[in-house]
Scaffold this active site. Structure first.
Site, short mmCIF file in Angstrom:
data_model
loop_
_atom_site.label_atom_id
_atom_site.label_comp_id
_atom_site.label_asym_id
_atom_site.label_seq_id
_atom_site.Cartn_x
_atom_site.Cartn_y
_atom_site.Cartn_z
N THR A 72 -68.59 9.17 83.37
CA THR A 72 -69.46 9.16 82.18
C THR A 72 -70.71 10.01 82.41
OG1 THR A 72 -68.66 6.96 81.63
CG2 THR A 72 -70.69 7.67 80.56
N TYR A 160 -63.29 4.23 93.84
CA TYR A 160 -63.07 4.46 92.41
C TYR A 160 -61.60 4.80 92.22
CZ TYR A 160 -64.22 6.42 87.73
OH TYR A 160 -64.29 6.70 86.38
N LYS A 188 -64.22 0.07 91.86
CA LYS A 188 -64.22 0.22 90.41
C LYS A 188 -62.77 0.44 90.00
CE LYS A 188 -65.77 2.90 86.43
NZ LYS A 188 -66.51 4.09 85.93
N VAL A 228 -68.22 -2.04 85.52
CA VAL A 228 -68.96 -0.78 85.44
C VAL A 228 -68.57 -0.18 84.10
CG1 VAL A 228 -69.33 1.50 86.43
CG2 VAL A 228 -68.92 -0.45 87.95
#
Length: 321
Positions: A72, A160, A188, A228
């Site tokens: 993001t 991630y 995540k 998240v």
């Protein structure tokens, strides 16, 4: 901040508890984390003043931590220097009571290590490390990549797992081995493998964070540590209220709150546009720091922004469950 790992209790020591009060690993970075956009000026330069203002707003509205320079945050199109400047500016704005996790993942192990060290120097509390993309390393090479980063950085590491973007899954068995590293503390999870996530949760002390908005409550209910979230850029308080209701033992209210957010979640995350584009479009329409996206991304058109604003207005107009 405390980043110590917790060891799951043995079955004999596990107390009888409702799902909302059952023991869970102490969150490595808090519960409610926002995958913050990186504000740019109208000319496309890094907007540090805007980043400070947005970070302050997010923390005031209930975010325990901020993840900077992730997907993001447009990490592929920000420079190494901009990433470090962003961490330093946000740290200055929010102080030491808010966790800052810096995205440092690249397709190059040496570059990732360098970014992790720079993030540590700039004031981050942890680093977010994505699987190397394009090269699609096999699991043994992937494991070695993460260990190399963790070995050469003094910060705790959040893995991630987002195979839809990288092309490579961090397989559950690889997660189990990586969990043995003292600095690999969190995940995540954007794998869309709920069974795999539960397998790792049940056998490690890793703090699991939902990276898919629709899984916030579901993952939390089976022992996850929080989320998240991209959508938290615009409604941080509404998303945090889901976790608060669950922790208070009101699981029905938690479910209703999650359901209330579904329309906005779908509008922002399942519209065919990247969440960065929808988040910046809506933030800009709300008069909040965001600015343009960087190419190759393109801004949301007026019709898309109007639809996002309408979904946002319907959510905030409703009493919270």
């Amino acid at each position: 901040m405390t980043t110590a790992r917790t060891t799951p209790p043995s079955p004999a020591a596990t107390p009888t508890a409702t799902p909302s009060t059952a023991p869970r690993p102490a969150p490595a970075f808090g519960r409610a984390l926002c995958a913050m956009v990186t504000p740019f000026t109208g000319a496309g330069a890094l907007d540090l003043d805007g980043a400070r203002l947005l970070a302050e707003r997010l923390v005031a509205a209930g975010c325990d931590g901020l993840v900077l320079s992730g997907t993001t945050g447009e990490s592929p199109t920000t420079s190494d220097a901009e990433k470090a400047e962003l961490v330093a500016a946000v740290r200055e704005a929010v102080g030491d009571g808010t966790s800052i996790v810096a995205g440092v993942g690249t397709a190059d192990t040496r570059h990732t290590v360098a970014l992790a060290r720079a993030a540590e120097k700039a004031g981050a509390d942890g680093v977010l490390v994505v699987s190397p993309y394009c090269s699609r390393p096999p699991q043994d090479a992937l494991e070695a990549h993460f260990r190399e980063v963790a070995d050469h950085c003094g910060l705790p590491v959040m893995l991630y797992d987002i195979p839809g973007r990288t092309g490579t899954r961090i397989e559950p068995d690889t997660m189990l081995r990586l969990a043995e590293h003292p600095r690999i503390v969190a995940v995540k999870d954007c794998s869309y493998d709920f069974l795999g996530a539960q397998k790792v949760l049940s056998r490690t002390g890793l703090a699991y964070y939902a990276g898919c908005e629709e899984h916030h409550l579901a993952l939390y209910a089976v022992g996850g540590s929080g989320y998240v979230s991209t959508v938290a850029n615009v409604v941080p308080d509404r998303l945090r209220s889901v976790l608060d209701a669950f922790d208070a033992g009101d699981t029905s209210r938690a479910a209703r709150l999650q359901q209330q957010a579904t329309e906005l979640i779908e509008s922002m995350m399942a519209s065919g546009l990247p969440g960065t584009v929808t988040a910046k479009g809506l933030l800009g329409d709300l008069g909040l720091p965001a600015g343009p996206v960087r190419a190759p991304l393109r801004p949301a058109d007026r019709g898309t922004v109007d639809a996002l604003r309408a979904a946002y207005e319907r959510l905030v107009a409703r009493p919270a469950a």
